[in-house]
Design a protein around this motif. Sequence first.
Motif, PDB file in Angstrom:
ATOM      1  N   GLY A  10       0.794  -1.229   0.000  1.00 41.83           N
ATOM      2  CA  GLY A  10       0.000   0.000   0.000  1.00 41.83           C
ATOM      3  C   GLY A  10       0.823   1.276   0.000  1.00 41.83           C
ATOM      4  O   GLY A  10       0.294   2.372   0.149  1.00 41.83           O
ATOM      5  N   ARG A 147      -1.184   4.215   4.175  1.00 40.71           N
ATOM      6  CA  ARG A 147      -1.103   3.036   3.295  1.00 40.71           C
ATOM      7  C   ARG A 147      -2.472   2.374   3.174  1.00 40.71           C
ATOM      8  O   ARG A 147      -2.870   1.920   2.106  1.00 40.71           O
ATOM      9  N   ARG A 151      -4.542   1.858  -0.246  1.00 41.30           N
ATOM     10  CA  ARG A 151      -5.016   0.521  -0.637  1.00 41.30           C
ATOM     11  C   ARG A 151      -6.526   0.515  -0.871  1.00 41.30           C
ATOM     12  O   ARG A 151      -7.031  -0.187  -1.732  1.00 41.30           O
ATOM     13  N   ASP A 154      -7.565   0.828  -4.280  1.00 38.63           N
ATOM     14  CA  ASP A 154      -7.255  -0.243  -5.241  1.00 38.63           C
ATOM     15  C   ASP A 154      -8.483  -1.101  -5.486  1.00 38.63           C
ATOM     16  O   ASP A 154      -9.312  -1.280  -4.605  1.00 38.63           O
ATOM     17  N   LEU A 169      -3.250  -5.343   6.238  1.00 36.42           N
ATOM     18  CA  LEU A 169      -1.899  -4.865   5.887  1.00 36.42           C
ATOM     19  C   LEU A 169      -0.936  -5.123   7.047  1.00 36.42           C
ATOM     20  O   LEU A 169       0.189  -5.552   6.847  1.00 36.42           O
TER      21      LEU A 169
END
Length: 214
Positions: A10, A147, A151, A154, A169
């Motif tokens: 991330g 991060r 992410r 995404d 994560l």
Amino acid sequence: MVIAIDGPGGVGKSTVARRVAAAIGASYLNTGAYYRAATIAALDAGAPLDDPEAVTAAVAAAEYAFVGEHMLLDGRDVSERSRSPEVTGAVSIVSAIPGVRALMVACQRRWVAERGGRAVVEGRDIGTVVFPDAAVKVFLTASETERARRRAGDREAAGLDVGSIAEALRRRDHIDSTRETSPLTAADDAVTIDTTTYGAEAVIAIVLGLVDPA
Ligand code: DC
């Protein structure tokens, strides 16, 4: 000339590596795709993930190709499935197995050699293990919150809330950073960039500034 881009999940490695590769006319290799394909090979072979020998045998029996950012496993495109929760949840276990790493590292070195040794390669152990002589080594970091937020943008994370993305994560980073073989860590000669407050453009400009134009 190899440019190594390492860092945790991330952090924006793919965006930076892809753009740097395009800017300097080099090939782009995402090594995480190999570990994700290896995980699919192990799952499909029915190898118990807590049996390193069975997993390594299953991974060794398959063929891997990274073509135009698509990951092929025995000729089948597994790019989409690679990002599924099933695979993301198992990949850190599979990639901690030394036999699996040896096979994947050999594939990755061959891929770069076949492209004249001119590539931007992203992963976790590129500057430390896969290409210790890389011309440029970059280690990207960012706060955990940032991060998770990145992410969340995404496709892989569609529909998940930022809290559960952060938790996944954290779990993956912990396994990736504490494994015995090739843990996620910055090479001694890597330039570490904390990208928490930078946009992608700024990070790309810093990395391009490290690349010798010759
Ligand atoms: O970059 P990614 O999230 O697609 O990587 C998936 C997993 O693969 C990651 O959790 C750790 C592993 N990996 C690795 O061990 N070494 C690499 N060079 C790249 C990825």
